[in-house]
Motif scaffolding. Structure first.
Motif, PDB file in Angstrom:
ATOM      1  N   TYR A   1       0.143   5.030  -0.871  1.00  0.00           N
ATOM      2  CA  TYR A   1      -0.874   5.408   0.116  1.00  0.00           C
ATOM      3  C   TYR A   1      -0.271   6.352   1.155  1.00  0.00           C
ATOM      4  O   TYR A   1       0.759   6.034   1.754  1.00  0.00           O
ATOM      5  CB  TYR A   1      -1.410   4.144   0.798  1.00  0.00           C
TER       6      TYR A   1
ATOM      7  N   VAL B   1      -6.091   8.848  -2.758  1.00  0.00           N
ATOM      8  CA  VAL B   1      -5.951   7.891  -1.645  1.00  0.00           C
ATOM      9  C   VAL B   1      -4.738   6.991  -1.899  1.00  0.00           C
ATOM     10  O   VAL B   1      -3.928   6.754  -1.011  1.00  0.00           O
ATOM     11  CB  VAL B   1      -7.235   7.048  -1.492  1.00  0.00           C
ATOM     12  N   ARG B   2      -4.632   6.497  -3.106  1.00  0.00           N
ATOM     13  CA  ARG B   2      -3.514   5.618  -3.516  1.00  0.00           C
ATOM     14  C   ARG B   2      -3.666   5.433  -5.017  1.00  0.00           C
ATOM     15  O   ARG B   2      -4.616   5.910  -5.609  1.00  0.00           O
ATOM     16  CB  ARG B   2      -3.619   4.249  -2.817  1.00  0.00           C
TER      17      ARG B   2
ATOM     18  N   GLN C   1      -4.545   2.963  -8.103  1.00  0.00           N
ATOM     19  CA  GLN C   1      -5.400   1.779  -8.277  1.00  0.00           C
ATOM     20  C   GLN C   1      -5.402   1.441  -9.758  1.00  0.00           C
ATOM     21  O   GLN C   1      -5.845   2.256 -10.573  1.00  0.00           O
ATOM     22  CB  GLN C   1      -6.824   2.120  -7.801  1.00  0.00           C
TER      23      GLN C   1
ATOM     24  N   VAL D   1      -2.558   8.587   3.342  1.00  0.00           N
ATOM     25  CA  VAL D   1      -3.622   9.286   4.093  1.00  0.00           C
ATOM     26  C   VAL D   1      -3.197   9.640   5.530  1.00  0.00           C
ATOM     27  O   VAL D   1      -3.488  10.752   5.993  1.00  0.00           O
ATOM     28  CB  VAL D   1      -4.945   8.484   4.068  1.00  0.00           C
TER      29      VAL D   1
ATOM     30  N   ASP E   1      -8.856   5.725   5.738  1.00  0.00           N
ATOM     31  CA  ASP E   1      -9.161   4.663   4.764  1.00  0.00           C
ATOM     32  C   ASP E   1      -9.970   3.517   5.390  1.00  0.00           C
ATOM     33  O   ASP E   1      -9.739   2.345   5.100  1.00  0.00           O
ATOM     34  CB  ASP E   1      -7.856   4.123   4.133  1.00  0.00           C
TER      35      ASP E   1
ATOM     36  N   GLU F   1     -13.285   7.391  -0.083  1.00  0.00           N
ATOM     37  CA  GLU F   1     -13.034   7.299  -1.521  1.00  0.00           C
ATOM     38  C   GLU F   1     -14.279   7.805  -2.207  1.00  0.00           C
ATOM     39  O   GLU F   1     -15.392   7.570  -1.746  1.00  0.00           O
ATOM     40  CB  GLU F   1     -12.791   5.848  -1.929  1.00  0.00           C
TER      41      GLU F   1
ATOM     42  N   LEU G   1       0.809  -1.219   0.000  1.00  0.00           N
ATOM     43  CA  LEU G   1       0.000   0.000   0.000  1.00  0.00           C
ATOM     44  C   LEU G   1       0.844   1.272   0.000  1.00  0.00           C
ATOM     45  O   LEU G   1       0.612   2.182  -0.798  1.00  0.00           O
ATOM     46  CB  LEU G   1      -0.933  -0.010   1.210  1.00  0.00           C
ATOM     47  N   VAL G   2       1.816   1.324   0.868  1.00  0.00           N
ATOM     48  CA  VAL G   2       2.588   2.565   1.002  1.00  0.00           C
ATOM     49  C   VAL G   2       3.663   2.637  -0.081  1.00  0.00           C
ATOM     50  O   VAL G   2       3.740   3.597  -0.842  1.00  0.00           O
ATOM     51  CB  VAL G   2       3.226   2.669   2.401  1.00  0.00           C
TER      52      VAL G   2
END
Ligand SMILES: C[S@@+](CC[C@H](N)C(=O)[O-])C[C@H]1O[C@@H](n2cnc3c(N)ncnc32)[C@H](O)[C@@H]1O
Length: 276
Positions: free
Chosen positions: A88, A257-258, A260, A90, A177, A207, A82-83
């Motif tokens: 990501y 947010v990230r 995707q 948030v 999130d 989101e 994720l990071v």
């Protein structure tokens, strides 16, 4: 956990997924309904998949069994994927938004859906007593090792807000999130308000409806389960829900947010104060 036939669930789920991938939506829906017959607690997220196909009502939330299974499985790889891979950020954005508004220090914070503890790390040193709660035991274990929380609990966020025996209020509650796993936000906001001190802050991300993310069922002003099986919330809906729960919105910012599937996943970060 209620016992169910894991092999039968696995077979039904694989069949439903294959039908969905082949574009046979009705056959997929039949398969997901079969999953629910075998496992009414819904560890595979069949209700979300039915809603994403537009062939079932959106459930009230992603469901405890599904969230627990998903994040228990993902916990070890969570931060790496994720990071580091999907960008990501948030927790850092939440910490920055609080600083921009001039809120540097808090007495008592509660991190709903704390996961591996990224919010605690981003706010480290700014909150005298930090509590975290999450459904996934494997995620909480990693947060525990990080050492940024004074107390960690395994549990469902709304139940925790309702049942936690300590009455001392929080001056900061966060949910980074996590709202994408909850549909109607009103029950959450009422409980958050009930746990906040007067003028206490609620900071959370959502989101929203990006291109191709939604099946369109909720429209821009509501909420809906997207094709990614998360809830997407429209700005008007979130603002109205906050105001109905008697929050004052101090900031409401568009964020990524990230990533995707190679595209930024759009969302909002808000800071809201309890009371007018
Ligand atoms: C995408 S992760 C975010 C974790 C963390 N807040 C962060 O920013 O890194 C979502 C987390 O919310 C938790 N979660 C989702 N729904 C929940 C609920 N209803 N109650 C408690 N935890 C929940 C999941 O288990 C997961 O750890």
């Amino acid at each position: 956990m209620t016992a169910f036939d894991e092999a039968a669930l696995d077979a039904a789920y694989r069949k439903a997924l294959a039908a969905e991938k082949a574009g046979r939506a009705e056959a997929a829906a039949t398969g997901y309904r079969a999953c629910l017959e075998i496992d009414p607690e819904d560890h595979v997220g069949a209700r979300l998949r039915l809603a994403a196909l537009g062939l079932g009502e959106a459930p009230a939330s992603a469901g405890d069994a599904y969230v627990t299974t998903l994040f228990d499985q993902q916990a070890d790889a969570f931060e790496d994927i994720l990071v580091r891979q999907l960008g990501y950020g948030v927790p850092g954005l939440a910490a920055e938004a609080l600083s921009r508004l001039g809120f540097e220090h808090f007495d008592r914070g509660l991190d709903l859906g704390c996961g591996t503890g990224l919010v605690g790390a981003a706010l480290d040193g700014r909150v005298d007593e930090m509590l975290g709660v999450d459904l996934s035991e494997n995620m909480v274990e990693i947060a525990f090792d990080g050492g940024a929380y004074d107390h960690l609990y395994i549990g469902e966020a709304l139940e925790f807000l309702e049942e936690f025996e300590e009455v001392e209020p929080f001056d900061l509650i966060l949910a980074a999130d996590v709202l994408p796993y909850l549909g109607d936000l009103s029950p959450l906001l009422a409980r958050v308000a009930g746990r906040l001190a007067p003028e206490g802050l609620f900071v959370a991300s959502t989101e929203t409806f990006g291109e191709g993310a939604s099946n369109g069922a909720g429209g821009e002003s509501g909420f809906a389960v997207g094709r990614d099986h998360r809830f997407h919330h429209g700005e008007d809906y979130v603002r109205a829900a906050l105001e109905a729960a008697e929050f004052t919105i101090l900031a409401f910012e568009p964020i990524t947010v990230r990533m995707q599937e190679g595209r930024p996943a759009p969302g909002h970060l808000f800071v809201a104060r309890r009371g007018g």
